[in-house]
Write an enzyme that holds these catalytic residues in place. Structure first.
Site, PDB file in Angstrom:
ATOM      1  N   LYS A  82       0.802  -1.226   0.000  1.00  0.00           N
ATOM      2  CA  LYS A  82       0.000   0.000   0.000  1.00  0.00           C
ATOM      3  C   LYS A  82       0.837   1.279   0.000  1.00  0.00           C
ATOM      4  CE  LYS A  82      -4.437  -1.346   0.311  1.00  0.00           C
ATOM      5  NZ  LYS A  82      -5.535  -0.828  -0.537  1.00  0.00           N
ATOM      6  N   SER A 107       1.065  -9.758  -0.687  1.00  0.00           N
ATOM      7  CA  SER A 107       0.745  -8.330  -0.608  1.00  0.00           C
ATOM      8  C   SER A 107       1.088  -7.681   0.724  1.00  0.00           C
ATOM      9  CB  SER A 107      -0.739  -8.108  -0.921  1.00  0.00           C
ATOM     10  OG  SER A 107      -1.552  -8.924  -0.090  1.00  0.00           O
TER      11      SER A 107
END
Length: 319
Positions: free
Chosen positions: A50, A305
């Site tokens: 992110k 991720s």
């Protein structure tokens, strides 16, 4: 489609991220045939991909706009990314977070100096509160996924995958709100059109697969998506921007079970020496347990991720 993020957009985001986001390695998963390489975004400074979208977006704001501060809503990792970016740039950050967010993620946000506002774990509560704060205080609203600037930043993951592994045949990507999948798919298809990009999500939060099948975004209730252990993938609906990219560039979306997510998390730690939060393990779970649903390939890449897992949960899974 002219309104989709281009390779040039992604390359500009990569330039902004130089020296801020790590160029994460492709780690071979041991004893896999065909080969599996794991894109270890858990090694970012905030422990998740992110940072790419948040920093690329906030750093591009005009100085006077950025100086007023930023606000976002997030289930955890995007909030950390915004908090980390705000600290780097010396600006105020206010984070609207569901009260169900794991403490390990909230604590990281607080350490970066952000202000926390808790809300109910629904997209409506999150977005409404963030929008009100932005209007009342003049903050720049930084969306968690449904924004071309965010998609371009996350697309740098795909840019690096193809640059570092030009022979990648299938790229497996977790999907929640769709920013990562949209960006990776846009980059991979621009550089290696013959490669297949497959989204992966929990069976208990399979709104993205339903959306791709239906041809339009399909919303699931918070009570449904909240059942999965993969807290970062509990988005109730793809964004309009992310869905447009997924419809254009993504070849398929597959799902994995809760047991498969836990087993993949454990195997990543034991065999690849990589710590994954459950959401970060879903793409690897698809390779390990759903290969019959994937295209044939010589080289697979799975995107890990994030690694911001609650310690108690990790011990429970690892045992």
């Amino acid at each position: 489609m002219s309104d989709l993020v281009s390779l040039a957009d992604i390359e500009r985001a990569a330039e902004r991220l130089a020296g801020v986001a790590a160029r994460t390695p492709l780690v071979p998963f041991p004893s896999t045939d065909p080969a599996l390489l794991v894109k270890a975004e858990s090694l970012q400074p905030i422990g998740a991909f992110k940072l790419r979208g948040a920093y690329a977006t906030i750093s591009a704001l005009p100085d006077e706009r950025r100086a007023r501060g930023v606000v976002t809503h997030s289930s955890g990792n995007h909030a950390q990314a915004v908090a980390y970016t705000a600290r780097l740039l010396g600006i105020r950050a206010v984070l609207v977070i569901p009260h169900t967010t794991p403490g390990v993620k909230v604590d990281a946000c607080v350490r970066h100096g952000a202000e926390i506002v808790y809300v109910e774990p629904t997209m409506e509560a999150r977005t409404a509160t963030a929008e009100k704060l932005a209007e009342a205080h003049g903050f720049a609203l930084i969306p968690p996924f449904d924004d071309p600037r965010i998609v371009a930043g996350q697309g740098t993951v795909g840019l690096e995958i193809v640059q570092d592994c030009p022979e990648a045949d299938v790229v497996l990507v977790p999907v929640g709100g769709g920013g990562l999948l949209a960006g990776v798919a846009a980059a991979v298809k621009a550089l290696r059109p013959e490669a297949k990009v497959i989204g992966v999500e929990p069976e208990l939060a399979a709104d993205a697969r339903a959306s791709l099948r239906a041809g339009h975004p399909v919303e699931w209730a918070a009570e449904e998506t909240g059942r999965t252990v993969a807290d970062a993938l509990r988005a109730q609906r793809l964004g309009d921007v992310t869905f447009a990219h997924i419809r254009e560039f993504v070849d398929d979306i597959v799902t994995v079970t809760e047991d498969e997510i836990r087993r993949a998390t454990r195997r990543l730690a034991r065999e690849a020496r990589l710590i994954a939060e459950p959401a970060g393990a879903v793409a690897t779970a698809a390779y390990l347990f759903r290969r019959d649903e994937l295209p044939d390939a010589r080289t697979y890449v799975s995107v890990l991720s994030g690694g911001n897992v609650d310690p108690a949960l990790f011990l429970d899974i690892y045992a």
